[in-house]
Design an enzyme around this catalytic site. Structure first.
Site, PDB file in Angstrom:
ATOM      1  N   GLY A  14       4.064 -29.820 -12.941  1.00  0.00           N
ATOM      2  CA  GLY A  14       2.677 -30.071 -12.539  1.00  0.00           C
ATOM      3  C   GLY A  14       2.534 -31.446 -11.908  1.00  0.00           C
ATOM      4  O   GLY A  14       3.499 -32.203 -11.805  1.00  0.00           O
ATOM      5  N   ARG A  38       8.601 -23.236 -17.694  1.00  0.00           N
ATOM      6  CA  ARG A  38       8.782 -21.783 -17.549  1.00  0.00           C
ATOM      7  C   ARG A  38       9.617 -21.425 -16.323  1.00  0.00           C
ATOM      8  O   ARG A  38       9.907 -20.262 -16.071  1.00  0.00           O
ATOM      9  CB  ARG A  38       7.421 -21.086 -17.463  1.00  0.00           C
ATOM     10  CG  ARG A  38       6.591 -21.475 -16.267  1.00  0.00           C
ATOM     11  CD  ARG A  38       5.378 -20.580 -16.168  1.00  0.00           C
ATOM     12  NE  ARG A  38       4.331 -21.169 -15.342  1.00  0.00           N
ATOM     13  CZ  ARG A  38       3.183 -20.585 -15.075  1.00  0.00           C
ATOM     14  NH1 ARG A  38       2.930 -19.387 -15.569  1.00  0.00           N
ATOM     15  NH2 ARG A  38       2.277 -21.184 -14.326  1.00  0.00           N
ATOM     16  N   TYR A 130     -13.919 -26.298 -22.037  1.00  0.00           N
ATOM     17  CA  TYR A 130     -12.875 -27.258 -21.654  1.00  0.00           C
ATOM     18  C   TYR A 130     -12.772 -28.422 -22.658  1.00  0.00           C
ATOM     19  O   TYR A 130     -11.703 -28.630 -23.249  1.00  0.00           O
ATOM     20  CB  TYR A 130     -13.116 -27.749 -20.224  1.00  0.00           C
ATOM     21  CG  TYR A 130     -12.042 -28.669 -19.708  1.00  0.00           C
ATOM     22  CD1 TYR A 130     -10.852 -28.178 -19.164  1.00  0.00           C
ATOM     23  CD2 TYR A 130     -12.190 -30.052 -19.777  1.00  0.00           C
ATOM     24  CE1 TYR A 130      -9.866 -29.027 -18.698  1.00  0.00           C
ATOM     25  CE2 TYR A 130     -11.202 -30.913 -19.319  1.00  0.00           C
ATOM     26  CZ  TYR A 130     -10.049 -30.396 -18.779  1.00  0.00           C
ATOM     27  OH  TYR A 130      -9.053 -31.256 -18.325  1.00  0.00           O
ATOM     28  N   LYS A 134      -9.673 -29.002 -25.501  1.00  0.00           N
ATOM     29  CA  LYS A 134      -8.940 -30.267 -25.441  1.00  0.00           C
ATOM     30  C   LYS A 134      -9.061 -31.007 -26.780  1.00  0.00           C
ATOM     31  O   LYS A 134      -8.084 -31.543 -27.303  1.00  0.00           O
ATOM     32  CB  LYS A 134      -9.484 -31.151 -24.310  1.00  0.00           C
ATOM     33  CG  LYS A 134      -9.193 -30.615 -22.926  1.00  0.00           C
ATOM     34  CD  LYS A 134      -7.723 -30.600 -22.685  1.00  0.00           C
ATOM     35  CE  LYS A 134      -7.325 -30.364 -21.263  1.00  0.00           C
ATOM     36  NZ  LYS A 134      -5.878 -30.114 -21.143  1.00  0.00           N
ATOM     37  N   ARG A 165      -7.133 -26.024  -5.025  1.00  0.00           N
ATOM     38  CA  ARG A 165      -8.214 -25.923  -6.011  1.00  0.00           C
ATOM     39  C   ARG A 165      -9.502 -26.381  -5.346  1.00  0.00           C
ATOM     40  O   ARG A 165      -9.708 -27.580  -5.140  1.00  0.00           O
ATOM     41  CB  ARG A 165      -7.931 -26.808  -7.232  1.00  0.00           C
ATOM     42  CG  ARG A 165      -6.869 -26.234  -8.137  1.00  0.00           C
ATOM     43  CD  ARG A 165      -6.743 -27.038  -9.412  1.00  0.00           C
ATOM     44  NE  ARG A 165      -5.610 -26.586 -10.195  1.00  0.00           N
ATOM     45  CZ  ARG A 165      -5.128 -27.233 -11.252  1.00  0.00           C
ATOM     46  NH1 ARG A 165      -5.694 -28.347 -11.647  1.00  0.00           N
ATOM     47  NH2 ARG A 165      -4.105 -26.759 -11.905  1.00  0.00           N
TER      48      ARG A 165
HETATM   49  N1  LIG Z   1      -7.023 -32.151 -12.935  1.00  0.00           N
HETATM   50  C1  LIG Z   1      -7.759 -33.106 -13.457  1.00  0.00           C
HETATM   51  O1  LIG Z   1      -8.586 -33.755 -12.790  1.00  0.00           O
HETATM   52  C2  LIG Z   1      -7.585 -33.457 -14.937  1.00  0.00           C
HETATM   53  C3  LIG Z   1      -8.402 -34.446 -15.497  1.00  0.00           C
HETATM   54  C4  LIG Z   1      -8.203 -34.811 -16.832  1.00  0.00           C
HETATM   55  C5  LIG Z   1      -7.214 -34.195 -17.575  1.00  0.00           C
HETATM   56  N2  LIG Z   1      -6.446 -33.224 -17.033  1.00  0.00           N
HETATM   57  C6  LIG Z   1      -5.416 -32.599 -17.857  1.00  0.00           C
HETATM   58  O2  LIG Z   1      -4.177 -33.197 -17.545  1.00  0.00           O
HETATM   59  C7  LIG Z   1      -3.116 -32.279 -17.813  1.00  0.00           C
HETATM   60  C8  LIG Z   1      -2.188 -32.228 -16.613  1.00  0.00           C
HETATM   61  O3  LIG Z   1      -2.936 -31.844 -15.490  1.00  0.00           O
HETATM   62  P1  LIG Z   1      -2.233 -31.560 -14.080  1.00  0.00           P
HETATM   63  O4  LIG Z   1      -3.320 -31.519 -13.081  1.00  0.00           O
HETATM   64  O5  LIG Z   1      -1.076 -32.474 -13.908  1.00  0.00           O
HETATM   65  O6  LIG Z   1      -1.695 -30.074 -14.347  1.00  0.00           O
HETATM   66  P2  LIG Z   1      -1.015 -29.066 -13.309  1.00  0.00           P
HETATM   67  O7  LIG Z   1      -0.648 -29.745 -12.052  1.00  0.00           O
HETATM   68  O8  LIG Z   1      -1.867 -27.853 -13.240  1.00  0.00           O
HETATM   69  O9  LIG Z   1       0.356 -28.704 -14.098  1.00  0.00           O
HETATM   70  C9  LIG Z   1       0.305 -28.022 -15.309  1.00  0.00           C
HETATM   71  C10 LIG Z   1       1.690 -27.817 -15.900  1.00  0.00           C
HETATM   72  O10 LIG Z   1       1.565 -26.845 -16.966  1.00  0.00           O
HETATM   73  C11 LIG Z   1       2.404 -25.723 -16.680  1.00  0.00           C
HETATM   74  N3  LIG Z   1       1.769 -24.451 -17.022  1.00  0.00           N
HETATM   75  C12 LIG Z   1       0.547 -24.027 -16.662  1.00  0.00           C
HETATM   76  N4  LIG Z   1       0.344 -22.763 -17.077  1.00  0.00           N
HETATM   77  C13 LIG Z   1       1.478 -22.397 -17.709  1.00  0.00           C
HETATM   78  C14 LIG Z   1       1.902 -21.190 -18.345  1.00  0.00           C
HETATM   79  N5  LIG Z   1       1.113 -20.112 -18.431  1.00  0.00           N
HETATM   80  N6  LIG Z   1       3.139 -21.159 -18.896  1.00  0.00           N
HETATM   81  C15 LIG Z   1       3.959 -22.239 -18.822  1.00  0.00           C
HETATM   82  N7  LIG Z   1       3.615 -23.401 -18.224  1.00  0.00           N
HETATM   83  C16 LIG Z   1       2.396 -23.474 -17.675  1.00  0.00           C
HETATM   84  C17 LIG Z   1       2.635 -25.749 -15.179  1.00  0.00           C
HETATM   85  O11 LIG Z   1       3.807 -25.018 -14.880  1.00  0.00           O
HETATM   86  P3  LIG Z   1       3.953 -24.293 -13.419  1.00  0.00           P
HETATM   87  O12 LIG Z   1       4.221 -25.407 -12.444  1.00  0.00           O
HETATM   88  O13 LIG Z   1       5.106 -23.371 -13.610  1.00  0.00           O
HETATM   89  O14 LIG Z   1       2.640 -23.613 -13.134  1.00  0.00           O
HETATM   90  C18 LIG Z   1       2.715 -27.247 -14.912  1.00  0.00           C
HETATM   91  O15 LIG Z   1       3.994 -27.726 -15.231  1.00  0.00           O
HETATM   92  C19 LIG Z   1      -3.786 -30.961 -18.141  1.00  0.00           C
HETATM   93  O16 LIG Z   1      -3.792 -30.756 -19.537  1.00  0.00           O
HETATM   94  C20 LIG Z   1      -5.204 -31.145 -17.623  1.00  0.00           C
HETATM   95  O17 LIG Z   1      -6.139 -30.360 -18.345  1.00  0.00           O
HETATM   96  C21 LIG Z   1      -6.596 -32.845 -15.722  1.00  0.00           C
END
Ligand SMILES: NC(=O)c1ccc[n+]([C@@H]2O[C@H](COP(=O)([O-])OP(=O)(O)OC[C@H]3O[C@@H](n4cnc5c(N)ncnc54)[C@H](OP(=O)(O)O)[C@@H]3O)[C@@H](O)[C@H]2O)c1
Length: 239
Positions: A14, A38, A130, A134, A165
């Site tokens: 991610g 995965r 959400y 969390k 997105r």
């Molecule tokens: N986006 C925001 O603005 C934001 C703000 C605050 C906090 N956060 C939190 O920060 C964290 C990281 O966010 P990010 O944006 O870096 O996440 P991301 O880019 O969506 O990456 C998520 C990771 O989780 C894995 N994953 C997702 N679904 C899965 C499944 N069904 N089985 C196995 N692995 C799975 C993905 O694997 P694949 O690559 O194989 O899909 C990827 O490695 C999250 O918990 C998010 O809620 C995000």
């Protein structure tokens, strides 16, 4: 300077995970970096090939993959999905079940310091899905009594996301560079800042055994992470 410590990263494919792995490799303090996911990634860079070991698992059958979590001193968890992408049930499965499952196996296999990327506003008593999920994940991990648990609550992650997105892109374009320039810590967190903070914090001492690190504290930690080539700390506004 490399230590004997071994890191393990879940969610490494991610956006925050990728930034973290890059920081850990550049920083070069961990002897090895285990990557659990995965799917595997075809790395071409030598430093990635030399320093990392990828382990593929099925998170729905996580108890069959105890060995994948073996041998790590420090676990960085960057797992997560969105309701838009996975539905409400799928969101709960990844952001609670998978995270708690990974933490349980990490603890069982001797992990001494667990880092969780959670979110600003996390609150297990929230009415909204959400922040509630969390907050529930944070609470479940806190009960596991890791020797050290660091929970990061970033604001909106700033990243050039590969995946499309719509809502995130709209929010980014509204916020744009103006807020980032005037007050970067209000509502945004560049993934590189989060990565630096997590990396630096894994080698700090005299911090609480359980800590919740808000967005301002993420920026303060990141500022203290020295540049591996110059030894100087970097100002976060350089980004
Ligand atoms: N986006 C925001 O603005 C934001 C703000 C605050 C906090 N956060 C939190 O920060 C964290 C990281 O966010 P990010 O944006 O870096 O996440 P991301 O880019 O969506 O990456 C998520 C990771 O989780 C894995 N994953 C997702 N679904 C899965 C499944 N069904 N089985 C196995 N692995 C799975 C993905 O694997 P694949 O690559 O194989 O899909 C990827 O490695 C999250 O918990 C998010 O809620 C995000």
């Amino acid at each position: 300077m490399s230590t004997d410590k071994i890191a393990l990263v879940t969610g490494y494919t991610g956006e925050s995970g990728k930034a973290l792995v890059k920081e850990l490799i550049t920083n070069n303090q961990f002897k090895k970096i285990i990557l659990v996911g995965r799917r595997k990634v075809d790395y071409t860079e030598n430093e990635y090939k030399e320093k990392t070991e990828q382990r593929e698992i099925d998170f729905d059958q996580i108890d069959n993959y105890t060995e994948a979590f073996r041998g790590a001193d420090v676990h960085f968890c960057c797992l997560g999905t969105t309701r838009g992408k996975s539905g409400a049930e799928g969101f709960r499965r990844v952001d609670f079940d998978y995270i708690v499952g990974a933490a349980r196996l990490a603890k069982q296999e001797g992990c001494k310091h667990f880092h969780l990327v959670s979110s600003q506003g996390a609150n297990e008593n929230s009415y909204f899905l959400y922040p509630q999920v969390k907050g529930q994940a944070e609470a479940a991990l806190t009960k596991m009594s890791f020797p050290r648990l660091s929970i990061y609550r970033p604001a909106m992650l700033m990243v050039d996301r590969v995946e499309h997105r719509l809502m995130e892109r709209i929010a980014h374009s509204i916020i744009g560079h103006t807020v980032q320039r005037i007050a970067p810590e209000w509502i945004t967190t560049p993934v590189q800042i989060l990565a630096r903070a997590m990396c630096f914090n894994s080698f700090t001492k005299d911090r609480p055994s359980v800590e919740i690190i808000d967005n301002h504290a993420i920026f303060r930690l990141a500022e203290q992470q020295p540049n591996p080539s110059t030894g100087q700390t970097k100002a976060t506004n350089e980004l």
